[in-house]
Design a protein around this motif. Structure first.
Motif, mmCIF file in Angstrom:
data_model
loop_
_atom_site.group_PDB
_atom_site.id
_atom_site.type_symbol
_atom_site.label_atom_id
_atom_site.label_comp_id
_atom_site.label_asym_id
_atom_site.label_seq_id
_atom_site.Cartn_x
_atom_site.Cartn_y
_atom_site.Cartn_z
ATOM 1 N N ALA A 95 53.891 62.493 40.945
ATOM 2 C CA ALA A 95 54.477 61.585 39.958
ATOM 3 C C ALA A 95 53.617 60.344 39.735
ATOM 4 O O ALA A 95 53.670 59.733 38.664
ATOM 5 N N VAL A 96 52.809 59.962 40.746
ATOM 6 C CA VAL A 96 51.928 58.797 40.580
ATOM 7 C C VAL A 96 50.480 59.225 40.336
ATOM 8 O O VAL A 96 49.555 58.417 40.458
ATOM 9 N N GLY A 97 50.283 60.500 40.004
ATOM 10 C CA GLY A 97 48.961 60.980 39.620
ATOM 11 C C GLY A 97 48.037 61.328 40.769
ATOM 12 O O GLY A 97 46.816 61.375 40.590
ATOM 13 N N LEU A 98 48.591 61.614 41.946
ATOM 14 C CA LEU A 98 47.750 61.916 43.109
ATOM 15 C C LEU A 98 48.034 63.303 43.682
ATOM 16 O O LEU A 98 47.839 63.525 44.885
ATOM 17 N N GLY A 99 48.453 64.219 42.842
ATOM 18 C CA GLY A 99 48.750 65.565 43.312
ATOM 19 C C GLY A 99 47.556 66.263 43.945
ATOM 20 O O GLY A 99 47.722 67.126 44.818
ATOM 21 N N ALA A 100 46.337 65.867 43.552
ATOM 22 C CA ALA A 100 45.124 66.493 44.095
ATOM 23 C C ALA A 100 44.597 65.771 45.333
ATOM 24 O O ALA A 100 43.542 66.134 45.856
ATOM 25 N N GLN A 145 45.146 54.158 47.052
ATOM 26 C CA GLN A 145 45.968 53.773 48.203
ATOM 27 C C GLN A 145 47.246 53.066 47.748
ATOM 28 O O GLN A 145 48.322 53.288 48.305
ATOM 29 N N GLN A 146 47.137 52.218 46.713
ATOM 30 C CA GLN A 146 48.336 51.545 46.221
ATOM 31 C C GLN A 146 49.295 52.551 45.584
ATOM 32 O O GLN A 146 50.509 52.420 45.709
ATOM 33 N N ARG A 147 48.758 53.579 44.944
ATOM 34 C CA ARG A 147 49.624 54.623 44.388
ATOM 35 C C ARG A 147 50.352 55.376 45.498
ATOM 36 O O ARG A 147 51.520 55.748 45.358
ATOM 37 N N VAL A 148 49.660 55.608 46.602
ATOM 38 C CA VAL A 148 50.318 56.237 47.754
ATOM 39 C C VAL A 148 51.454 55.340 48.251
ATOM 40 O O VAL A 148 52.562 55.812 48.539
ATOM 41 N N ALA A 149 51.174 54.026 48.326
ATOM 42 C CA ALA A 149 52.203 53.085 48.777
ATOM 43 C C ALA A 149 53.399 53.079 47.821
ATOM 44 O O ALA A 149 54.554 52.972 48.257
ATOM 45 N N ILE A 150 53.133 53.191 46.525
ATOM 46 C CA ILE A 150 54.221 53.228 45.540
ATOM 47 C C ILE A 150 55.027 54.520 45.697
ATOM 48 O O ILE A 150 56.267 54.510 45.659
ATOM 49 N N ARG A 202 40.720 46.390 36.303
ATOM 50 C CA ARG A 202 41.003 47.671 35.638
ATOM 51 C C ARG A 202 42.033 48.478 36.433
ATOM 52 O O ARG A 202 42.983 49.024 35.860
ATOM 53 N N THR A 203 41.828 48.544 37.750
ATOM 54 C CA THR A 203 42.774 49.288 38.589
ATOM 55 C C THR A 203 44.143 48.609 38.568
ATOM 56 O O THR A 203 45.183 49.276 38.552
ATOM 57 N N GLY A 204 44.138 47.263 38.551
ATOM 58 C CA GLY A 204 45.395 46.535 38.467
ATOM 59 C C GLY A 204 46.172 46.877 37.207
ATOM 60 O O GLY A 204 47.402 47.038 37.238
ATOM 61 N N GLU A 205 45.458 47.016 36.097
ATOM 62 C CA GLU A 205 46.109 47.389 34.833
ATOM 63 C C GLU A 205 46.744 48.776 34.948
ATOM 64 O O GLU A 205 47.833 49.022 34.433
ATOM 65 N N GLU A 206 46.070 49.681 35.654
ATOM 66 C CA GLU A 206 46.615 51.034 35.826
ATOM 67 C C GLU A 206 47.901 51.005 36.658
ATOM 68 O O GLU A 206 48.866 51.723 36.353
ATOM 69 N N ILE A 207 47.924 50.162 37.687
ATOM 70 C CA ILE A 207 49.127 50.047 38.522
ATOM 71 C C ILE A 207 50.272 49.439 37.717
ATOM 72 O O ILE A 207 51.427 49.872 37.811
ATOM 73 N N LEU A 208 49.970 48.442 36.882
ATOM 74 C CA LEU A 208 51.008 47.823 36.051
ATOM 75 C C LEU A 208 51.547 48.814 35.021
ATOM 76 O O LEU A 208 52.747 48.823 34.727
ATOM 77 N N ALA A 209 50.671 49.657 34.490
ATOM 78 C CA ALA A 209 51.123 50.704 33.561
ATOM 79 C C ALA A 209 52.046 51.681 34.276
ATOM 80 O O ALA A 209 53.033 52.173 33.695
ATOM 81 N N LEU A 210 51.761 51.950 35.548
ATOM 82 C CA LEU A 210 52.620 52.832 36.338
ATOM 83 C C LEU A 210 54.001 52.199 36.518
ATOM 84 O O LEU A 210 55.023 52.885 36.406
ATOM 85 N N PHE A 211 54.049 50.880 36.768
ATOM 86 C CA PHE A 211 55.343 50.207 36.887
ATOM 87 C C PHE A 211 56.151 50.330 35.596
ATOM 88 O O PHE A 211 57.372 50.492 35.628
ATOM 89 N N LYS A 212 55.476 50.250 34.462
ATOM 90 C CA LYS A 212 56.183 50.394 33.182
ATOM 91 C C LYS A 212 56.774 51.795 33.042
ATOM 92 O O LYS A 212 57.899 51.963 32.544
ATOM 93 N N ARG A 213 56.031 52.786 33.493
ATOM 94 C CA ARG A 213 56.560 54.155 33.432
ATOM 95 C C ARG A 213 57.762 54.310 34.355
ATOM 96 O O ARG A 213 58.737 54.995 34.019
ATOM 97 N N LEU A 214 57.692 53.663 35.518
ATOM 98 C CA LEU A 214 58.827 53.723 36.441
ATOM 99 C C LEU A 214 60.054 53.045 35.835
ATOM 100 O O LEU A 214 61.180 53.522 35.985
#
Length: 239
Positions: free
Chosen positions: A139-144, A158-163, A186-198
């Motif tokens: 769900a956070v894009g780390l299936g692989a 690692q932050q996606r794993v924590a989420i 850039r990575t921070g923007e990706e994490i914030l986009a993930l929060f919006k999806r959540l």
């Protein structure tokens, strides 16, 4: 109230919340003063302020990691002051997920095992733990990356794993304390986009930050100063 309409219970509701450390001593610190906050289900709110403003103290109270000196806190309609230690632990486990600036992953465990770990405290059978942890990572894009250890992952991964770990018990509330602080922009923007999806999936997201650019991603911004909380003037919100 509009006829036929029902009042909606806020997921987070604080009334006159206050916190004083070392009261009555020379070291007394008033960390929070008369904080009123109401957050609806599915809302993405940022609480912004400089270091020492009280924002982390407020997060600890919302997360039931500390108790207030004054006022009341209702989590999903439940006055947390009425709960004993076991009930508080169950509320934290079932309703609240935490994400911090530091990822707090166990270095010798795979991403899958790090995410599955909270389910052990909930006495979920091992096979179901791994199945749910795998789904959370996907769900956070780390299936692989399920078998990778933290040192084999980037900071953003690692932050996606924590989420994913924070979401494993399907909490209604996600508390994120400076979650992009250790990441490049850039990575921070990706994490914030993930929060919006959540948020779009129905989670209530409370983001603690000192950065106005990060706060601008939220639907609503509150500012903390000297332990007091104020609704920020509504401006352009990043999308």
């Amino acid at each position: 109230m509009i006829p036929g309409a029902e009042a909606v219970t806020p997921v987070i509701h604080t009334i006159g919340l206050g916190k004083v450390y070392s009261p009555g001593s020379e070291a007394e610190v008033v960390a929070l003063r008369n904080v009123d906050l109401s957050v609806a289900a599915g809302e993405f709110i940022a609480i912004m302020g400089p270091s020492g403003s009280g924002k982390s103290t407020l997060m600890n109270l919302i997360g039931c990691l500390d108790t207030p000196s004054a006022g009341r806190y209702l989590c999903d309609g439940v006055d947390v002051s009425t709960l004993d230690a076991e009930e508080l632990a169950a509320l934290r486990r079932d309703k609240i997920g935490f994400v911090f600036q530091g990822f707090h992953l166990l270095p010798r465990m795979s991403a899958l095992d790090n995410v599955a770990m909270p389910l052990g405290y909930a006495r979920v059978p091992p096979a179901e733990r791994r199945e749910r942890a795998r789904a959370a990572l996907e769900a956070v894009g780390l299936g692989a990356r399920v078998d990778h250890r933290p040192n084999e992952l980037s900071g953003g991964q690692q932050q996606r794993v924590a989420i994913a770990r924070a979401l494993i018990n399907h909490p209604s509330i996600l508390l994120a304390d400076e979650p992009t602080g250790a990441l490049d922009s850039r990575t921070g923007e990706e994490i914030l986009a993930l929060f919006k999806r959540l948020r779009d999936d129905g989670h209530t997201v409370v983001l603690i930050t000192h950065d106005a650019h990060v706060a601008a991603h939220a639907d609503r911004i509150c500012e903390m100063s000297d332990g007091e909380l104020h609704e920020a003037a509504r401006g352009e919100v990043a999308t």
